[in-house]
Design a protein around this motif. Structure first.
Motif, PDB file in Angstrom:
ATOM      1  N   LEU A  50       0.839  -1.185   0.000  1.00 18.04           N
ATOM      2  CA  LEU A  50       0.000   0.000   0.000  1.00 18.04           C
ATOM      3  C   LEU A  50       0.877   1.239   0.000  1.00 18.04           C
ATOM      4  O   LEU A  50       2.063   1.180   0.372  1.00 18.04           O
ATOM      5  CB  LEU A  50      -0.904   0.019   1.245  1.00 18.04           C
ATOM      6  N   ASN A  51       0.293   2.369  -0.392  1.00 14.62           N
ATOM      7  CA  ASN A  51       1.021   3.633  -0.320  1.00 14.62           C
ATOM      8  C   ASN A  51       0.059   4.754   0.040  1.00 14.62           C
ATOM      9  O   ASN A  51      -1.166   4.584  -0.014  1.00 14.62           O
ATOM     10  CB  ASN A  51       1.738   3.930  -1.639  1.00 14.62           C
ATOM     11  N   THR A  52       0.609   5.883   0.410  1.00 13.73           N
ATOM     12  CA  THR A  52      -0.218   6.984   0.908  1.00 13.73           C
ATOM     13  C   THR A  52      -1.048   7.645  -0.190  1.00 13.73           C
ATOM     14  O   THR A  52      -2.078   8.251   0.089  1.00 13.73           O
ATOM     15  CB  THR A  52       0.652   8.055   1.580  1.00 13.73           C
ATOM     16  N   GLU A  53      -0.602   7.524  -1.446  1.00 10.89           N
ATOM     17  CA  GLU A  53      -1.314   8.188  -2.541  1.00 10.89           C
ATOM     18  C   GLU A  53      -2.589   7.452  -2.943  1.00 10.89           C
ATOM     19  O   GLU A  53      -3.459   8.031  -3.602  1.00 10.89           O
ATOM     20  CB  GLU A  53      -0.397   8.318  -3.768  1.00 10.89           C
ATOM     21  N   GLU A  54      -2.702   6.179  -2.576  1.00 13.77           N
ATOM     22  CA  GLU A  54      -3.865   5.379  -2.962  1.00 13.77           C
ATOM     23  C   GLU A  54      -4.407   4.622  -1.747  1.00 13.77           C
ATOM     24  O   GLU A  54      -4.625   3.416  -1.805  1.00 13.77           O
ATOM     25  CB  GLU A  54      -3.488   4.393  -4.069  1.00 13.77           C
ATOM     26  N   LEU A  55      -4.645   5.356  -0.669  1.00 18.72           N
ATOM     27  CA  LEU A  55      -5.013   4.731   0.600  1.00 18.72           C
ATOM     28  C   LEU A  55      -6.446   5.023   0.992  1.00 18.72           C
ATOM     29  O   LEU A  55      -6.901   6.166   0.950  1.00 18.72           O
ATOM     30  CB  LEU A  55      -4.073   5.236   1.707  1.00 18.72           C
ATOM     31  N   ASN A  56      -7.159   3.994   1.358  1.00 21.05           N
ATOM     32  CA  ASN A  56      -8.454   4.107   2.034  1.00 21.05           C
ATOM     33  C   ASN A  56      -8.331   3.409   3.378  1.00 21.05           C
ATOM     34  O   ASN A  56      -7.643   2.392   3.498  1.00 21.05           O
ATOM     35  CB  ASN A  56      -9.574   3.445   1.235  1.00 21.05           C
ATOM     36  N   ILE A  57      -9.004   3.947   4.403  1.00 22.23           N
ATOM     37  CA  ILE A  57      -8.980   3.307   5.713  1.00 22.23           C
ATOM     38  C   ILE A  57     -10.395   3.160   6.257  1.00 22.23           C
ATOM     39  O   ILE A  57     -11.334   3.821   5.789  1.00 22.23           O
ATOM     40  CB  ILE A  57      -8.096   4.062   6.734  1.00 22.23           C
ATOM     41  N   LEU A  58     -10.525   2.308   7.235  1.00 23.39           N
ATOM     42  CA  LEU A  58     -11.792   2.059   7.933  1.00 23.39           C
ATOM     43  C   LEU A  58     -11.446   1.754   9.382  1.00 23.39           C
ATOM     44  O   LEU A  58     -10.525   0.970   9.645  1.00 23.39           O
ATOM     45  CB  LEU A  58     -12.520   0.888   7.274  1.00 23.39           C
ATOM     46  N   LEU A  59     -12.153   2.379  10.311  1.00 19.76           N
ATOM     47  CA  LEU A  59     -11.873   2.222  11.739  1.00 19.76           C
ATOM     48  C   LEU A  59     -13.013   1.478  12.429  1.00 19.76           C
ATOM     49  O   LEU A  59     -14.182   1.767  12.173  1.00 19.76           O
ATOM     50  CB  LEU A  59     -11.681   3.586  12.396  1.00 19.76           C
ATOM     51  N   VAL A  60     -12.660   0.528  13.290  1.00 20.20           N
ATOM     52  CA  VAL A  60     -13.647  -0.234  14.058  1.00 20.20           C
ATOM     53  C   VAL A  60     -13.252  -0.189  15.522  1.00 20.20           C
ATOM     54  O   VAL A  60     -12.133  -0.576  15.879  1.00 20.20           O
ATOM     55  CB  VAL A  60     -13.729  -1.698  13.588  1.00 20.20           C
TER      56      VAL A  60
END
Length: 241
Positions: A50-60
């Motif tokens: 992964l890299n910062t330019e193409e990052l999605n996140i999800l928090l649980v």
């Protein structure tokens, strides 16, 4: 009049931060976070391709376990994988949803990050869209629920100054990569039948029914490993499968 002007200034600063996330890199605390954390975070991302330019996140978050899980994926992918688990520093309230301003409850449900505050009283903070559509339909009130620094809370998720630097940077990168609404799902505990049975004697029928509704989303999340899509129907979450 002074209070009104001050309030408008704060609102304008907040909106500016939301709409122009790249400007935040010049903020002192964000700059410190980048200096201290950027290298190790990018290394971890690279280990997961992964890299910062193409990052999605999800928090649980799991309230009873004092645990926040950060999942990540590339923007071109559809499924998330666990990237890191963080301890939540302190808890307020009891199990069950937040219903009213000042009840010190941590919300339960399906939210997203709707604002960034790089000048928070709690170091750095990420605001949640509480009350969401379901909360409003149920008449719940309250405001200013954040994932933030320090180790004190009256209904938020405090992560300490050190750990919020990491979470904030991940969120900022995801925002810059085009993720408009970063999901934050908050559960009272892992929504297994066993855990619901264990805690059902501690709550009323309405909360138990609410938990069963949360379990629908929880089960779907574990199965699909994707962001949940839902509507509020008859004061319940209706999930798209």
């Amino acid at each position: 009049m002074h209070k009104i002007i001050s309030g408008l200034m704060i609102l304008l600063i907040t909106l500016s931060c939301q709409n122009q996330p790249k400007q935040q890199h010049t903020e002192d605390r964000v700059a410190v976070a980048k200096e201290e954390k950027e290298g190790q975070l990018k290394k971890l991302l690279a280990s997961k391709k992964l890299n910062t330019e193409e990052l999605n996140i999800l928090l649980v978050a799991y309230k009873n376990a004092d645990r926040l899980e950060l999942y990540a994926k590339a923007t071109t992918e559809s499924t998330y994988n666990l990237l890191h688990t963080y301890p939540i520093c302190k808890r307020s309230g009891i199990l069950g949803p937040k219903k009213a301003e000042g009840d010190k409850q941590v919300p339960e449900g399906f939210y997203h990050i709707d604002r960034f505050n790089p000048q928070s009283l709690y170091y750095l903070s990420l605001g949640l869209n509480y009350p969401n559509e379901l909360d409003k339909s149920l008449g719940y009130t309250g405001s200013d629920i954040f994932i933030h620094g320090k180790c004190e809370t009256v209904g938020c998720l405090p992560m300490t100054d050190d750990l919020i630097k990491e979470i904030y940077l991940y969120a900022l990168w995801a925002k810059e990569a085009g993720q408009q609404n970063i999901p934050v799902y908050i559960f009272p505990f892992e929504m297994t039948d066993e855990n619901i049975a264990k805690h059902k004697a501690d709550v009323n029928e309405a909360t138990l029914a609410f938990w069963q509704n949360l379990k629908e989303g929880y089960d779907l999340l574990l199965k699909e490993k994707k962001e949940l899509h839902f509507k509020v129907l008859e004061k319940k979450y209706g999930f798209e499968k």
